[in-house]
Design an enzyme around this catalytic site. Structure first.
Site, PDB file in Angstrom:
ATOM      1  CB  THR A   1       8.279 -22.741  45.270  1.00 15.10           C
ATOM      2  OG1 THR A   1       7.777 -21.436  45.493  1.00 15.10           O
ATOM      3  CG2 THR A   1       8.627 -23.375  46.599  1.00 15.10           C
TER       4      THR A   1
ATOM      5  CG  ASN B   1      -0.704 -19.392  42.219  1.00 14.22           C
ATOM      6  OD1 ASN B   1      -1.644 -19.432  41.427  1.00 14.22           O
ATOM      7  ND2 ASN B   1       0.532 -19.639  41.845  1.00 14.22           N
TER       8      ASN B   1
ATOM      9  CG  ASN C   1      -2.481 -22.156  48.288  1.00 20.60           C
ATOM     10  OD1 ASN C   1      -2.258 -23.217  48.870  1.00 20.60           O
ATOM     11  ND2 ASN C   1      -1.540 -21.436  47.727  1.00 20.60           N
TER      12      ASN C   1
ATOM     13  CE1 TYR D   1       1.065 -19.726  48.940  1.00 22.77           C
ATOM     14  CE2 TYR D   1       1.190 -19.113  46.625  1.00 22.77           C
ATOM     15  CZ  TYR D   1       1.308 -20.065  47.621  1.00 22.77           C
ATOM     16  OH  TYR D   1       1.654 -21.356  47.303  1.00 22.77           O
TER      17      TYR D   1
ATOM     18  CG  HIS E   1       3.230 -14.727  44.596  1.00 28.82           C
ATOM     19  ND1 HIS E   1       2.095 -14.927  43.837  1.00 28.82           N
ATOM     20  CD2 HIS E   1       3.729 -15.965  44.869  1.00 28.82           C
ATOM     21  CE1 HIS E   1       1.916 -16.234  43.671  1.00 28.82           C
ATOM     22  NE2 HIS E   1       2.890 -16.879  44.284  1.00 28.82           N
TER      23      HIS E   1
HETATM   24  C1  8OZ Z   1       3.920 -24.826  44.429  1.00 26.52           C
HETATM   25  C2  8OZ Z   1       4.558 -25.209  45.584  1.00 26.52           C
HETATM   26  C3  8OZ Z   1       4.979 -24.259  46.461  1.00 26.52           C
HETATM   27  C4  8OZ Z   1       4.771 -22.925  46.202  1.00 26.52           C
HETATM   28  C5  8OZ Z   1       2.740 -20.649  44.001  1.00 26.52           C
HETATM   29  C6  8OZ Z   1       4.747 -20.206  45.208  1.00 26.52           C
HETATM   30  O1  8OZ Z   1       1.803 -21.391  43.831  1.00 26.52           O
HETATM   31  C7  8OZ Z   1       3.899 -21.115  44.771  1.00 26.52           C
HETATM   32  C8  8OZ Z   1       4.118 -22.538  45.047  1.00 26.52           C
HETATM   33  C9  8OZ Z   1       3.703 -23.516  44.173  1.00 26.52           C
HETATM   34  O2  8OZ Z   1       2.748 -19.509  43.563  1.00 26.52           O
END
Ligand code: 8OZ
Length: 360
Positions: free
Chosen positions: A27, A181, A238, A183, A178
């Site tokens: 990103t 992480n 996260n 999401y 994805h």
């Molecule tokens: C860091 C900052 C923003 C997004 C991820 C897409 O952790 C990210 C991400 C990482 O997969």
């Protein structure tokens, strides 16, 4: 001396690659937000072109819908204009002899209405993560998300399917879902964010259902040989965790294997942090999954050469090193010195820290 296998060609599903060095999805927050989260500025094209000696480039995360966006100026892959925007990037990478796949992404609860055009964040369950979002109004707590209805889940699956179709139209060689992480896909998989009592929650099979429906939708659209997924069974990033990572990700790996997808891209350990986090057996996953195993997280040159040479992994993805070293493949080949990445420019607009790192 023979050339290490790291530098030799292979296939990742249907995709022939010149070497086993992968540019990890990164990103960079440099899309054109005013024009609708458009990729494809001259600067974006230069950035990818500079790095196109990687065997495979995985694009920065591209949201599958406006509400799937979690950071400023990240590009999308749902509008026709975005598809057009990606074309000069995929063309430049192909002209340089590399391959590029789109990372298709929905952030789920990791966002704020200020980033989504006012839409409320969505998730498997109405559980608020302890995470802040960076918006044009500053740093804000993300709200309690709206728990998706079954019908809304089906819509999101279709958005991923459309994103896969759009990726091929834009000239990408495939997609990486994805699933890592913390999401949306990961929020369904791990019980820290999924407390549903319908067919999308509860048992391991149910928690993996959304991920597998997304995978199946992408396969139906573009074929298994062009579909991969990124997973991070142990990352705390996260604010997400699972009570039995081996069991849930073990089930998922076997289900993915049955589908014959091109690759699984594992973030081993904590994203961008320690590798030695207990709770998941990556060596087992490597044996259980017959497709390509792409490894990521804290690899250096020798680790990557050894891991491929001994068959522990098929390919290695580098993130930070590719930010700072556009010609990383050549530097690794020659065992040359590496530029240091400057974290203060990871997400800032403009070319500084983006397209101005020197090549050898
Ligand atoms: C860091 C900052 C923003 C997004 C991820 C897409 O952790 C990210 C991400 C990482 O997969």
């Amino acid at each position: 001396m023979t050339t290490p296998q790291l530098f030799q060609p292979t296939r990742i599903g249907d995709i022939e690659v010149a070497n086993r060095i992968v540019m990890a999805p990164l990103t960079r927050c440099r899309a054109d937000e005013a024009q609708g989260d458009l990729p494809g500025s001259t600067m974006n094209v230069d950035y990818y072109r500079q790095r196109s000696t990687a065997g495979l480039i995985i694009s920065e995360g591209t949201q599958v819908s406006p509400v799937g966006k979690g950071y400023m100026a990240t590009p999308g892959i749902y509008s026709d204009a975005q598809v057009e925007g990606w074309k000069p990037i995929t063309q430049a990478v192909h002209d340089a002899g590399s391959k590029i796949i789109a990372q298709i992404w929905h952030v789920g609860r990791i966002t704020h209405p200020d980033l989504t055009g006012g839409a409320h964040p969505v998730a498997p369950s109405a559980i608020q993560p302890k995470v802040v979002a960076y918006t044009h109004n500053g740093k804000v707590d993300v709200p309690v998300p709206h728990a998706l209805s079954t019908a809304e889940i089906k819509d999101v699956v279709q958005q991923f399917r459309q994103a896969a179709a759009n990726a091929l139209r834009a000239g990408f060689d495939g997609v990486e879902i994805h699933g890592a992480n913390g999401y949306l896909v990961d929020q369904f998989i791990r019980d820290g964010a999924n407390q549903r009592s319908d067919e999308y929650g509860g048992s391991i099979e149910n928690r993996c259902r959304f991920a597998l429906e997304v995978v199946d939708a992408c396969i139906a659209e573009i074929g298994a040989g062009r579909v991969g997924i990124r997973l991070s069974p142990l990352t705390p990033f996260n604010d997400l965790a699972d009570s039995h990572p081996q069991a849930v990700f073990g089930y998922l790996v076997e289900a993915l294997n049955q589908r014959g997808i091109a690759f699984i891209h594992f973030i081993e350990g904590a994203t961008g942090g320690p590798r030695d986090v207990p709770g998941f057996d990556y060596a087992w996953a490597r044996q259980a999954f017959k497709g390509c195993y792409i490894a990521n997280n804290g690899y250096n040159r020798q680790m990557a050469i050894d891991a491929v040479e001994t068959g522990k992994v098929d390919a290695v993805a580098f993130g930070r090193l590719f930010i700072a070293n556009p010609d990383l493949v050549e530097r690794l080949k020659r065992d040359a010195a590496l530029n240091e990445a400057n974290p203060s420019t990871f997400y800032t607009p403009g070319p500084v820290g983006y397209t101005d790192y020197p090549a050898l």
